[in-house]
Motif scaffolding. Sequence first.
Motif, PDB file in Angstrom:
ATOM      1  N   ILE A 111      30.096  38.059  49.367  1.00 43.63           N
ATOM      2  CA  ILE A 111      30.972  37.090  48.711  1.00 43.63           C
ATOM      3  C   ILE A 111      31.769  37.834  47.653  1.00 43.63           C
ATOM      4  O   ILE A 111      31.215  38.626  46.885  1.00 43.63           O
ATOM      5  N   TRP A 112      33.085  37.581  47.640  1.00 47.63           N
ATOM      6  CA  TRP A 112      33.975  38.237  46.690  1.00 47.63           C
ATOM      7  C   TRP A 112      34.594  37.226  45.747  1.00 47.63           C
ATOM      8  O   TRP A 112      34.810  36.068  46.108  1.00 47.63           O
ATOM      9  N   ARG A 113      34.911  37.681  44.558  1.00 51.67           N
ATOM     10  CA  ARG A 113      35.675  36.900  43.589  1.00 51.67           C
ATOM     11  C   ARG A 113      37.006  37.613  43.359  1.00 51.67           C
ATOM     12  O   ARG A 113      37.044  38.802  43.039  1.00 51.67           O
ATOM     13  N   ILE A 114      38.108  36.863  43.551  1.00 53.36           N
ATOM     14  CA  ILE A 114      39.447  37.410  43.321  1.00 53.36           C
ATOM     15  C   ILE A 114      40.025  36.755  42.076  1.00 53.36           C
ATOM     16  O   ILE A 114      40.157  35.522  42.027  1.00 53.36           O
ATOM     17  N   SER A 115      40.339  37.549  41.080  1.00 52.59           N
ATOM     18  CA  SER A 115      40.866  37.041  39.821  1.00 52.59           C
ATOM     19  C   SER A 115      42.222  37.683  39.540  1.00 52.59           C
ATOM     20  O   SER A 115      42.637  38.628  40.213  1.00 52.59           O
ATOM     21  N   TYR A 116      42.900  37.143  38.550  1.00 58.21           N
ATOM     22  CA  TYR A 116      44.223  37.674  38.221  1.00 58.21           C
ATOM     23  C   TYR A 116      44.285  37.988  36.732  1.00 58.21           C
ATOM     24  O   TYR A 116      43.824  37.221  35.895  1.00 58.21           O
ATOM     25  N   LYS A 117      44.860  39.131  36.448  1.00 59.84           N
ATOM     26  CA  LYS A 117      45.060  39.545  35.057  1.00 59.84           C
ATOM     27  C   LYS A 117      46.300  40.418  35.012  1.00 59.84           C
ATOM     28  O   LYS A 117      46.410  41.395  35.743  1.00 59.84           O
ATOM     29  N   LYS A 118      47.235  40.053  34.161  1.00 56.84           N
ATOM     30  CA  LYS A 118      48.485  40.816  34.055  1.00 56.84           C
ATOM     31  C   LYS A 118      48.219  42.215  33.545  1.00 56.84           C
ATOM     32  O   LYS A 118      47.334  42.447  32.758  1.00 56.84           O
TER      33      LYS A 118
END
Length: 403
Positions: free
Chosen positions: A396-403
Amino acid sequence: MKKILTLCLLAPSLIFAQEIKVPAGFHVSEIGKNLGSTRHIAVSKQGNVYAKLSKLKEGNGIVLLKDKDKDGVFEEQTLFGNYTGTGIAIHDDYLYASSNKGVFRYRLNEKGEVADWNKFETIVDGLPDHGRDNAKSFTFDQDRKNIYVTIGSWNDPCREPGTGKGMNPCAVLDSAGGVWRFEAAKLNQGFADGTRFATGLKNAVGITWNNTTKSLFAMAHGRGQFHDFYSQYYTPKQSQELPSEAMYEFKKAGDDAGWPYIYYDHFQKKKIVAPEYGGDGKKTGGEKALDPVVAFPAHMGPNDILFYTGTSFPARYKNGAFIAFHGQSAELKKGYFVAFVPFKNRKPSGPWEIFADNFSGQDLAKPTGPIEHRPCGLAQGPDGSLFVSDDLNGSIWRISYKK
C-alpha cells in the motif's frame, strides 16, 4: 474471528517506494508491504488504513494499519475478519466490508477503530457468487440511505453454453451484470430485498457515488473473445484491443450500459452490436443505452474509482477522478497504473492521463521479468493524500503533494 497483532517496524529508508513515477511535486511512500491480496482500502478520520483481502492471511481477511506516533511509518498491523472479498468503506460510525456474497459492518469507537473485532452485523447476504467476476464492491449515496452493490456476470458475453449464440434475452441480467440497491441501515437483507439500479455492466469492480453530481459512477470491465466464434469479423489483434473499458454515469434507476447486446468501440467512437446478437464489428446499436463518460483501451481492468475532494493536491485535481488499472493494454503496451480524468462543471474537462506509473516494474513493450505490483484500490486520507493498494504482492502506497 480472531485478532492478531504484529509489529511492522519499517526503517525510514525502506518506506519510500521505488520507481513509482508521479508528476512533479508529488511524493510516494510505501506504508505497508507483503500484506496479502489487498483489494479495496478505506482510511478513517484518524488516518488508520483498512484493507480488504481477497485471500485469507493467517486466517483473516481484513488488515488494519496504524501510524501510532504520526511519523509516516505505519508500525502496527492488526488482522481480523475470517472471510475474503473486495469491498471496504467507512460510513458514519461503522466499517463496512464485503465478502463475495454479502456486506457486513463493524461498529467503530471514538478513536475510529473497530470496537469488537469478533462482532459484526449483516447488511445483506446470499448474493450470487459463481466464482467468476464475483467481487461485491459497494458504495453509498449522499443521503446515506442506500448502499449500492456490484453483482458481476459469470458469463462473459452471455452466450448459450458451448456456442457463439447470445441468450436472447440475456437471462443473466435478472441477477447479475449490474448494480443493486439496498437499504444502508437495514440488517439481514437478502438478494430479493434489493432492486436493480444499474444494468448492462458485465462487471464493475470500481464504483462510487459522486456527491457533486448526485449520481453513481461505475468503471466497466469489457467482455473478451470476439474472434473465437467470429473470426470472419474479428482478428486476434482486435480481440486484444476491443472493447473499451468505460466509465459510465448512472443518474437514475434503470439506466442501462448495454452489455451484452452492445459494446463501445473507442476506435470508431460508436456503440457496436455484439456479434452474438447479429453484429459484424460495424453495425451500430444500443440507441437507448448510455454512452460512456470516458472510454479507455481494452482489458486494462479498472478496479477502483475515486473522485478527489481534498485540498492538498493542486487545484486541477479537485473533483477529478482517479482510476486504478489492474491490467494492461495490448494497444498501448502500458498498464498497471493510476490514471486521472479532470472534471469541470460535473463533466470531464480534458483527456485522461497517467498519474502514477510503473507499479509493474517492467517496460511492458519489452518486459524482462514478472509484474511486481497491480494497483487495485484507492482511498483519500484526511489530509488529502491518496492511498493505492496492490493485490499482487500486498503493498500500500501513500501519495502526497508538497511544493
